[in-house]
Design a protein around this motif. Structure first.
Motif, PDB file in Angstrom:
ATOM      1  N   SER A  78      32.103  33.814  31.680  1.00 31.27           N
ATOM      2  CA  SER A  78      33.103  33.340  30.716  1.00 31.27           C
ATOM      3  C   SER A  78      34.058  34.459  30.348  1.00 31.27           C
ATOM      4  N   ASP A  79      33.512  35.630  30.035  1.00 32.77           N
ATOM      5  CA  ASP A  79      34.388  36.717  29.577  1.00 32.77           C
ATOM      6  C   ASP A  79      35.307  37.212  30.691  1.00 32.77           C
ATOM      7  N   LEU A  80      34.808  37.211  31.924  1.00 29.32           N
ATOM      8  CA  LEU A  80      35.651  37.666  33.040  1.00 29.32           C
ATOM      9  C   LEU A  80      36.917  36.814  33.132  1.00 29.32           C
ATOM     10  N   GLY A  81      36.794  35.548  32.790  1.00 32.19           N
ATOM     11  CA  GLY A  81      37.965  34.675  32.768  1.00 32.19           C
ATOM     12  C   GLY A  81      38.720  34.792  31.458  1.00 32.19           C
ATOM     13  N   ASN A  82      37.995  34.745  30.340  1.00 30.27           N
ATOM     14  CA  ASN A  82      38.651  34.701  29.024  1.00 30.27           C
ATOM     15  C   ASN A  82      39.460  35.956  28.713  1.00 30.27           C
ATOM     16  N   LEU A  83      38.988  37.103  29.193  1.00 30.34           N
ATOM     17  CA  LEU A  83      39.697  38.362  28.937  1.00 30.34           C
ATOM     18  C   LEU A  83      41.159  38.291  29.367  1.00 30.34           C
ATOM     19  N   LEU A  84      41.404  37.466  30.374  1.00 34.76           N
ATOM     20  CA  LEU A  84      42.760  37.395  30.926  1.00 34.76           C
ATOM     21  C   LEU A  84      43.760  36.834  29.928  1.00 34.76           C
ATOM     22  N   ASP A  85      43.273  36.153  28.890  1.00 36.21           N
ATOM     23  CA  ASP A  85      44.162  35.685  27.809  1.00 36.21           C
ATOM     24  C   ASP A  85      44.979  36.845  27.231  1.00 36.21           C
ATOM     25  N   CYS A  86      44.408  38.045  27.299  1.00 38.05           N
ATOM     26  CA  CYS A  86      45.053  39.198  26.652  1.00 38.05           C
ATOM     27  C   CYS A  86      46.091  39.881  27.540  1.00 38.05           C
ATOM     28  N   PHE A  87      46.217  39.423  28.781  1.00 38.43           N
ATOM     29  CA  PHE A  87      47.129  40.127  29.704  1.00 38.43           C
ATOM     30  C   PHE A  87      48.303  39.232  30.108  1.00 38.43           C
ATOM     31  N   ALA A  88      49.424  39.879  30.367  1.00 34.51           N
ATOM     32  CA  ALA A  88      50.636  39.133  30.713  1.00 34.51           C
ATOM     33  C   ALA A  88      50.456  38.380  32.024  1.00 34.51           C
ATOM     34  N   ALA A  89      51.076  37.203  32.083  1.00 36.10           N
ATOM     35  CA  ALA A  89      50.929  36.353  33.269  1.00 36.10           C
ATOM     36  C   ALA A  89      51.571  36.992  34.501  1.00 36.10           C
ATOM     37  N   ASP A  90      52.544  37.899  34.280  1.00 32.58           N
ATOM     38  CA  ASP A  90      53.178  38.488  35.465  1.00 32.58           C
ATOM     39  C   ASP A  90      52.520  39.804  35.900  1.00 32.58           C
ATOM     40  N   ASN A  91      51.366  40.105  35.331  1.00 32.60           N
ATOM     41  CA  ASN A  91      50.599  41.258  35.838  1.00 32.60           C
ATOM     42  C   ASN A  91      50.120  40.974  37.272  1.00 32.60           C
TER      43      ASN A  91
END
Ligand code: PLP
Length: 399
Positions: free
Chosen positions: A109-122
């Motif tokens: 779950s966290d491996l996916g959820n962490l991505l909420d904190c990063f810009a979509a164009d990373n």
């Protein structure tokens, strides 16, 4: 309304469904065959007794008004568990503060959820072969993904790219000990990654779900063994393989307070994200997880880990006897072998099923660089693993 178009870009995951179908068809055609599965990543042994005792205790507490627990005071997790995890790191000289530890319902779950904190164009850099979740999480968010080859040439431990699209990556996934290859980074290799990440203002998402399997002194168990990692690395961990929590669900993520960009702080953002979208892990489960760190809990999980390590040694001995190249198995429950006689991954799958009635996982299912390789797991029953290894040895001898 528009649906997320990126979901249409996901590759169907045919790997485990294809394996299941092939095994079903084989069994239908050969009802007498006693098929042994060494393909699964789930554990065999039940929860250790000290965990069960703690779970029972917590269930009883929930039935008494004075000890009942409702909404968790902090979505981040109970202090008793975060402090126990802090102590677990401190034993190895790794200093992490409790406010950097977040209790989760597992690493996935966290491996996916962490991505909420990063810009979509990373841009995201992932190894190939890879635990497929990293890729799918980012495809869903529409991020561009660059692959770095893990192969025999780099001991399945890719190092930072000097040029090409990967050199400009913002988010890097490292998994050590690795699923599927079983390879584990040394602190010196991780130092190279940490230096690279700091220089490139990138973040490393370090999946340490199998850290408890590390036995060789030269291998890292945490990226925070490397100075500087607290400025660029998030570490995701799990009780799943460590203590048999695959069905119970608990893990933890370390988000250091020193990671940020343009005035934003990742630890604060993750806390905000969790308090908004997550209500914490059940008190009962957190009590069960905390029991893992008691002396009785530690002794019990060491016994379980020793059981799986013996399985790995049994499989490795069969491959050694046949002169088949492999890595993993020492610091990992996974053994990654090169398919013999020039077979590709699926040819070897079919051959092994037909000749030895043993099921494993074709390496090609984890990415193009996995072609020609095959994954066996040490998570099976000990007697069945011995039987499978014996059959593997005789089948390979006939090649
Ligand atoms: N990371 C890796 C590399 C895994 O192989 C797995 C599970 O197999 C996970 C994470 C998921 O762990 P959890 O059960 O904690 O979600």
């Amino acid at each position: 309304m528009q649906l997320n178009k990126h979901y249409a870009e996901l590759n169907e995951s045919y790997l485990f469904s294809t394996i299941a179908r092939k095994v079903r068809e084989y069994q239908a055609a050969h009802p007498e065959a006693d098929v042994i599965r060494l393909g699964i990543g789930d554990v065999t042994l039940p929860l250790p007794a000290p965990v069960i005792e703690a779970l029972h205790g917590a269930v009883a507490e929930m039935g008494v008004q004075e000890t009942f627990h409702g909404y968790i005071p902090s979505e981040q997790g109970y202090p008793f568990l975060r402090d126990a995890i802090r102590g677990y790191y401190a034993e190895r000289g790794v200093k992490i503060s409790s406010d950097e530890i977040f209790i989760s319902d597992g690493a996935k779950s966290d491996l996916g959820n962490l991505l909420d904190c990063f810009a979509a164009d990373n841009t995201v850099l992932v190894p190939d072969p890879v635990y497929p979740v990293y890729v799918d999480d980012n495809v869903m968010a529409g991020r561009s993904i660059v692959y770095m080859a893990a192969n025999a040439g780099n001991d399945f431990l890719p190092m930072p790219p000097a040029d090409g699209a990967g050199a400009a990556a913002d988010i890097v996934y490292l998994c050590s000990p690795n699923n599927p290859t079983g390879a584990a980074y040394t602190p010196a290799q991780l130092k190279t990654w940490v230096d690279w990440a700091i220089e490139h203002k990138a973040v490393i998402l370090y999946d340490a779900a199998y850290e408890c399997f590390v036995t060789e002194p030269g291998c890292a168990r945490s990226i925070y063994e490397v100075p500087g990692a607290e400025r660029c690395a998030v570490e995701v961990c799990s009780f799943s393989k460590m203590a048999g929590f695959t069905g119970t669900r608990c893990g933890w993520t370390v988000v250091p307070t020193g990671i940020g960009s343009e005035g934003q702080n990742l630890n604060k953002m993750w806390l905000r994200r969790q308090t908004t979208k997550f209500n914490g892990v059940a008190y009962i489960i957190q009590r069960g997880a905390a029991a893992v760190f008691t002396p009785e809990g530690r002794a019990a999980i060491e016994e379980n880990l020793a059981y799986y390590r013996r399985n790995a040694a049994v499989i490795a001995a069969a491959l050694d006897a046949a002169g088949v190249w492999y890595c993993g198995g020492k610091n990992s429950p996974y053994i990654w072998l090169r398919c013999p006689a020039g077979m590709d991954s699926w040819q070897f799958f079919d051959w092994l099923l037909d000749t030895a009635h043993v099921v494993g996982t074709p390496g090609a299912g984890f990415g193009p660089c996995g072609e020609g390789y095959f994954r066996l797991t040490a998570f099976g029953d000990a007697e069945r693993t011995k039987e499978a290894a014996g059959r593997l040895r005789s089948a390979l001898a006939k090649l």
